[in-house]
Scaffold this motif. Structure first.
Motif, PDB file in Angstrom:
ATOM      1  N   GLU A  57       0.850  -1.198   0.000  1.00 54.30           N
ATOM      2  CA  GLU A  57       0.000   0.000   0.000  1.00 54.30           C
ATOM      3  C   GLU A  57       0.876   1.234   0.000  1.00 54.30           C
ATOM      4  O   GLU A  57       1.767   1.379   0.821  1.00 54.30           O
ATOM      5  N   GLU A  58       0.605   2.111  -0.946  1.00 52.25           N
ATOM      6  CA  GLU A  58       1.400   3.331  -1.097  1.00 52.25           C
ATOM      7  C   GLU A  58       1.180   4.319   0.045  1.00 52.25           C
ATOM      8  O   GLU A  58       2.061   5.101   0.380  1.00 52.25           O
ATOM      9  N   GLY A  59       0.035   4.285   0.647  1.00 49.87           N
ATOM     10  CA  GLY A  59      -0.283   5.225   1.718  1.00 49.87           C
ATOM     11  C   GLY A  59       0.028   4.676   3.097  1.00 49.87           C
ATOM     12  O   GLY A  59       0.532   3.561   3.245  1.00 49.87           O
ATOM     13  N   PRO A  60      -0.335   5.438   4.137  1.00 50.89           N
ATOM     14  CA  PRO A  60       0.023   5.057   5.509  1.00 50.89           C
ATOM     15  C   PRO A  60      -0.993   4.165   6.229  1.00 50.89           C
ATOM     16  O   PRO A  60      -0.800   3.843   7.395  1.00 50.89           O
ATOM     17  N   TRP A  61      -2.113   3.761   5.584  1.00 53.26           N
ATOM     18  CA  TRP A  61      -3.099   2.903   6.239  1.00 53.26           C
ATOM     19  C   TRP A  61      -3.868   2.126   5.182  1.00 53.26           C
ATOM     20  O   TRP A  61      -3.821   2.443   3.995  1.00 53.26           O
ATOM     21  N   LEU A  62      -4.578   1.118   5.637  1.00 56.69           N
ATOM     22  CA  LEU A  62      -5.418   0.296   4.762  1.00 56.69           C
ATOM     23  C   LEU A  62      -6.811   0.908   4.639  1.00 56.69           C
ATOM     24  O   LEU A  62      -7.263   1.626   5.511  1.00 56.69           O
ATOM     25  N   GLY A  63      -7.481   0.601   3.545  1.00 58.11           N
ATOM     26  CA  GLY A  63      -8.875   0.988   3.386  1.00 58.11           C
ATOM     27  C   GLY A  63      -9.153   2.003   2.295  1.00 58.11           C
ATOM     28  O   GLY A  63     -10.294   2.209   1.921  1.00 58.11           O
ATOM     29  N   GLY A  64      -8.119   2.670   1.795  1.00 61.60           N
ATOM     30  CA  GLY A  64      -8.310   3.628   0.699  1.00 61.60           C
ATOM     31  C   GLY A  64      -9.292   4.733   1.049  1.00 61.60           C
ATOM     32  O   GLY A  64      -9.308   5.253   2.168  1.00 61.60           O
ATOM     33  N   MET A  65     -10.140   5.079   0.087  1.00 55.56           N
ATOM     34  CA  MET A  65     -11.102   6.163   0.290  1.00 55.56           C
ATOM     35  C   MET A  65     -12.104   5.863   1.391  1.00 55.56           C
ATOM     36  O   MET A  65     -12.628   6.769   2.027  1.00 55.56           O
ATOM     37  N   LEU A  66     -12.354   4.592   1.653  1.00 56.17           N
ATOM     38  CA  LEU A  66     -13.300   4.237   2.705  1.00 56.17           C
ATOM     39  C   LEU A  66     -12.804   4.677   4.073  1.00 56.17           C
ATOM     40  O   LEU A  66     -13.590   5.001   4.961  1.00 56.17           O
ATOM     41  N   THR A  67     -11.486   4.728   4.258  1.00 56.98           N
ATOM     42  CA  THR A  67     -10.929   5.084   5.565  1.00 56.98           C
ATOM     43  C   THR A  67     -10.123   6.377   5.543  1.00 56.98           C
ATOM     44  O   THR A  67      -9.461   6.703   6.520  1.00 56.98           O
ATOM     45  N   SER A  68     -10.184   7.107   4.437  1.00 54.60           N
ATOM     46  CA  SER A  68      -9.426   8.355   4.391  1.00 54.60           C
ATOM     47  C   SER A  68     -10.295   9.568   4.068  1.00 54.60           C
ATOM     48  O   SER A  68      -9.818  10.687   4.108  1.00 54.60           O
ATOM     49  N   ALA A  69     -11.554   9.338   3.785  1.00 59.52           N
ATOM     50  CA  ALA A  69     -12.442  10.443   3.433  1.00 59.52           C
ATOM     51  C   ALA A  69     -12.818  11.238   4.681  1.00 59.52           C
ATOM     52  O   ALA A  69     -12.717  10.748   5.794  1.00 59.52           O
ATOM     53  N   GLY A  70     -13.255  12.451   4.464  1.00 56.34           N
ATOM     54  CA  GLY A  70     -13.689  13.278   5.577  1.00 56.34           C
ATOM     55  C   GLY A  70     -14.893  12.691   6.285  1.00 56.34           C
ATOM     56  O   GLY A  70     -15.048  12.800   7.484  1.00 56.34           O
ATOM     57  N   VAL A  71     -15.758  12.063   5.522  1.00 63.17           N
ATOM     58  CA  VAL A  71     -16.917  11.361   6.077  1.00 63.17           C
ATOM     59  C   VAL A  71     -16.923   9.981   5.450  1.00 63.17           C
ATOM     60  O   VAL A  71     -17.228   9.828   4.278  1.00 63.17           O
ATOM     61  N   SER A  72     -16.547   8.983   6.207  1.00 66.77           N
ATOM     62  CA  SER A  72     -16.543   7.618   5.695  1.00 66.77           C
ATOM     63  C   SER A  72     -17.960   7.075   5.773  1.00 66.77           C
ATOM     64  O   SER A  72     -18.589   7.080   6.827  1.00 66.77           O
ATOM     65  N   ALA A  73     -18.458   6.616   4.638  1.00 68.76           N
ATOM     66  CA  ALA A  73     -19.827   6.133   4.576  1.00 68.76           C
ATOM     67  C   ALA A  73     -19.963   5.121   3.446  1.00 68.76           C
ATOM     68  O   ALA A  73     -19.260   5.198   2.448  1.00 68.76           O
ATOM     69  N   PHE A  74     -20.857   4.190   3.632  1.00 74.46           N
ATOM     70  CA  PHE A  74     -21.272   3.316   2.546  1.00 74.46           C
ATOM     71  C   PHE A  74     -22.738   2.997   2.775  1.00 74.46           C
ATOM     72  O   PHE A  74     -23.283   3.241   3.853  1.00 74.46           O
TER      73      PHE A  74
END
Length: 159
Positions: A57-74
């Motif tokens: 993973e290129e970033g610092p955590w798992l989950g991509g947009m699901l865990t990096s957005a200002g409001v995580s929602a699905f």
């Protein structure tokens, strides 16, 4: 600059060989490039099926947009009985105190803090003995040589 994250799942034999990670060769059966929600689910599934698996993973955590957005929602199918999504969702329920506690949105059915989702994915991955996760890591080269795939990666501190 716009940055896209792609998930590639390589399930090739012979095994991946000479992954330049942590200064020593690493041999794995499956490499998932991209630790977004789908990549994390793919890595978990492969490891649970017995494959030595690595998520890059290129970033610092798992989950991509699901865990990096200002409001995580699905949309949150609260009736989905199983699978990795249900495991993630059930972990959210435990964290927040039940399904009603995450049903706070007027557009999406399940809302949560990005850090809670990232922590849940981290906990799920850390429980899998056949799964390794390398954060802040970017694939720099993929070569098929002498009957084996050889990968080189860059750690974030060297990018």
């Amino acid at each position: 600059m716009c940055k896209a994250t792609f998930v590639y799942i390589f399930m090739l034999c012979p095994f991946f060989h000479n992954l330049a990670l942590a200064q020593s060769p690493t041999h794995v059966d499956v490499i998932v490039i991209g630790g977004g929600a789908s990549g994390t689910a793919a890595g978990l599934a492969a490891a649970r099926l017995g494959a030595r698996t690595l998520i890059l993973e290129e970033g610092p955590w798992l989950g991509g947009m699901l865990t990096s957005a200002g409001v995580s929602a699905f949309d949150g199918n609260h009736k989905l009985a199983g699978g990795i999504f249900a495991e993630f969702r059930d972990s959210l329920y435990r964290h927040y105190g039940g399904p009603k506690a995450v049903e706070t949105g007027w557009v999406s059915n399940t809302l949560f803090e990005p850090s809670a989702g990232a922590r849940i994915f981290h906990n799920m991955a850390s429980r899998e003995p056949k799964l390794a996760v390398s954060l802040n890591t970017k694939l720099s080269q993929l070569v098929f040589r002498s009957g084996k795939w050889q990968l080189s990666v860059l750690r974030h501190d060297s990018l």
